[in-house]
Motif scaffolding. Sequence first.
Motif, PDB file in Angstrom:
ATOM      1  N   ARG A 264     -14.440  66.703 -64.606  1.00  0.00           N
ATOM      2  CA  ARG A 264     -15.298  66.176 -66.241  1.00  0.00           C
ATOM      3  C   ARG A 264     -16.764  66.347 -66.752  1.00  0.00           C
ATOM      4  NH1 ARG A 264     -15.366  67.551 -71.751  1.00  0.00           N
ATOM      5  NH2 ARG A 264     -17.837  67.417 -70.854  1.00  0.00           N
ATOM      6  N   LYS A 265     -16.592  65.093 -65.046  1.00  0.00           N
ATOM      7  CA  LYS A 265     -18.973  64.745 -64.569  1.00  0.00           C
ATOM      8  C   LYS A 265     -19.228  66.490 -65.006  1.00  0.00           C
ATOM      9  CE  LYS A 265     -17.450  60.721 -63.690  1.00  0.00           C
ATOM     10  NZ  LYS A 265     -17.551  59.498 -62.330  1.00  0.00           N
TER      11      LYS A 265
ATOM     12  N   THR B  92     -23.104  71.142 -69.390  1.00  0.00           N
ATOM     13  CA  THR B  92     -23.366  71.309 -70.137  1.00  0.00           C
ATOM     14  C   THR B  92     -25.790  71.010 -69.800  1.00  0.00           C
ATOM     15  OG1 THR B  92     -21.508  71.076 -70.439  1.00  0.00           O
ATOM     16  CG2 THR B  92     -23.098  70.148 -72.707  1.00  0.00           C
TER      17      THR B  92
ATOM     18  N   ARG C   7     -24.185  59.847 -68.689  1.00  0.00           N
ATOM     19  CA  ARG C   7     -24.170  61.547 -68.957  1.00  0.00           C
ATOM     20  C   ARG C   7     -24.915  61.616 -67.757  1.00  0.00           C
ATOM     21  NH1 ARG C   7     -25.010  65.640 -72.220  1.00  0.00           N
ATOM     22  NH2 ARG C   7     -23.843  67.462 -72.512  1.00  0.00           N
ATOM     23  N   GLY C   8     -24.264  62.719 -67.120  1.00  0.00           N
ATOM     24  CA  GLY C   8     -25.243  63.601 -66.267  1.00  0.00           C
ATOM     25  C   GLY C   8     -25.800  62.589 -65.081  1.00  0.00           C
TER      26      GLY C   8
ATOM     27  N   GLU D 226     -17.314  69.874 -75.311  1.00  0.00           N
ATOM     28  CA  GLU D 226     -17.453  68.190 -75.191  1.00  0.00           C
ATOM     29  C   GLU D 226     -16.881  67.206 -75.811  1.00  0.00           C
ATOM     30  OE1 GLU D 226     -21.589  66.537 -77.090  1.00  0.00           O
ATOM     31  OE2 GLU D 226     -20.466  67.285 -78.583  1.00  0.00           O
TER      32      GLU D 226
ATOM     33  N   ASP E 171     -27.616  59.990 -73.792  1.00  0.00           N
ATOM     34  CA  ASP E 171     -27.536  60.045 -72.068  1.00  0.00           C
ATOM     35  C   ASP E 171     -27.450  58.771 -71.094  1.00  0.00           C
ATOM     36  OD1 ASP E 171     -26.602  62.975 -72.359  1.00  0.00           O
ATOM     37  OD2 ASP E 171     -27.942  64.372 -72.049  1.00  0.00           O
TER      38      ASP E 171
ATOM     39  N   ASP F 284     -20.092  68.477 -67.869  1.00  0.00           N
ATOM     40  CA  ASP F 284     -21.392  67.843 -68.385  1.00  0.00           C
ATOM     41  C   ASP F 284     -22.386  67.752 -67.204  1.00  0.00           C
ATOM     42  OD1 ASP F 284     -19.996  66.120 -70.271  1.00  0.00           O
ATOM     43  OD2 ASP F 284     -19.421  64.352 -69.133  1.00  0.00           O
TER      44      ASP F 284
ATOM     45  N   ARG G 128     -27.400  68.545 -75.190  1.00  0.00           N
ATOM     46  CA  ARG G 128     -25.952  68.368 -75.711  1.00  0.00           C
ATOM     47  C   ARG G 128     -25.734  69.727 -76.680  1.00  0.00           C
ATOM     48  NH1 ARG G 128     -22.950  63.791 -75.622  1.00  0.00           N
ATOM     49  NH2 ARG G 128     -23.851  61.976 -74.126  1.00  0.00           N
TER      50      ARG G 128
END
Length: 186
Positions: A36-37, A43, A183-184, A90, A178, A40, A151
């Motif tokens: 999942r990470k 993405t 995130r990321g 997402e 983020d 991200d 995103r």
Amino acid sequence: MGHGGNVIAELTTDHREVDELFAKIGALPVGDDQRRKLVDELTIELVRHSVAEEMYLYPAVRKHVEDGDVIADKELSDHAQVEQHLKDLEGMAADDSQFDPLVAQLKLEVSGHVRDEEDRLFPLLAAACTPAALDELGDKVRTAKKMAPTRPHPSAPDTPPGNKLLGPGAGLVDRTRDLLTGRGKG
């Protein structure tokens, strides 16, 4: 992100980084939270890359390459499909039954798009533009990636002037989100 060199070198390096992220995702067991990470991170890179291409690469293709409108329209169509897959992914958990099929479809579409750019579009652009023009485009693409959203925004404009007006604002909001969520950050 932001490697230096002309536009072709810059975007090709991005392509290799995306390949590496897909490989890392594929090397992990199904359902692993790290997938999942990594999605991200993927993405973020794909959205920044796509926005920069839409802002500068495709307008240059339209202007300088024979049949550039047809080529650019096809590339934009590819981007729209990829962006919809990113939007579908997402927030989806890595153990969701749709996660892996969507990642596989995304990889297939991104790989085809990359091949098309590197085998067809980049050589045509290199033949049509001076080295100085390609260097200038590289600088513009690097700047755009710094300001781009992180995103997917499938309903946002993908051609000038709309993308140049709305992209930086969406980018600021995305980068703030983020930062707040981590995130990321692998």
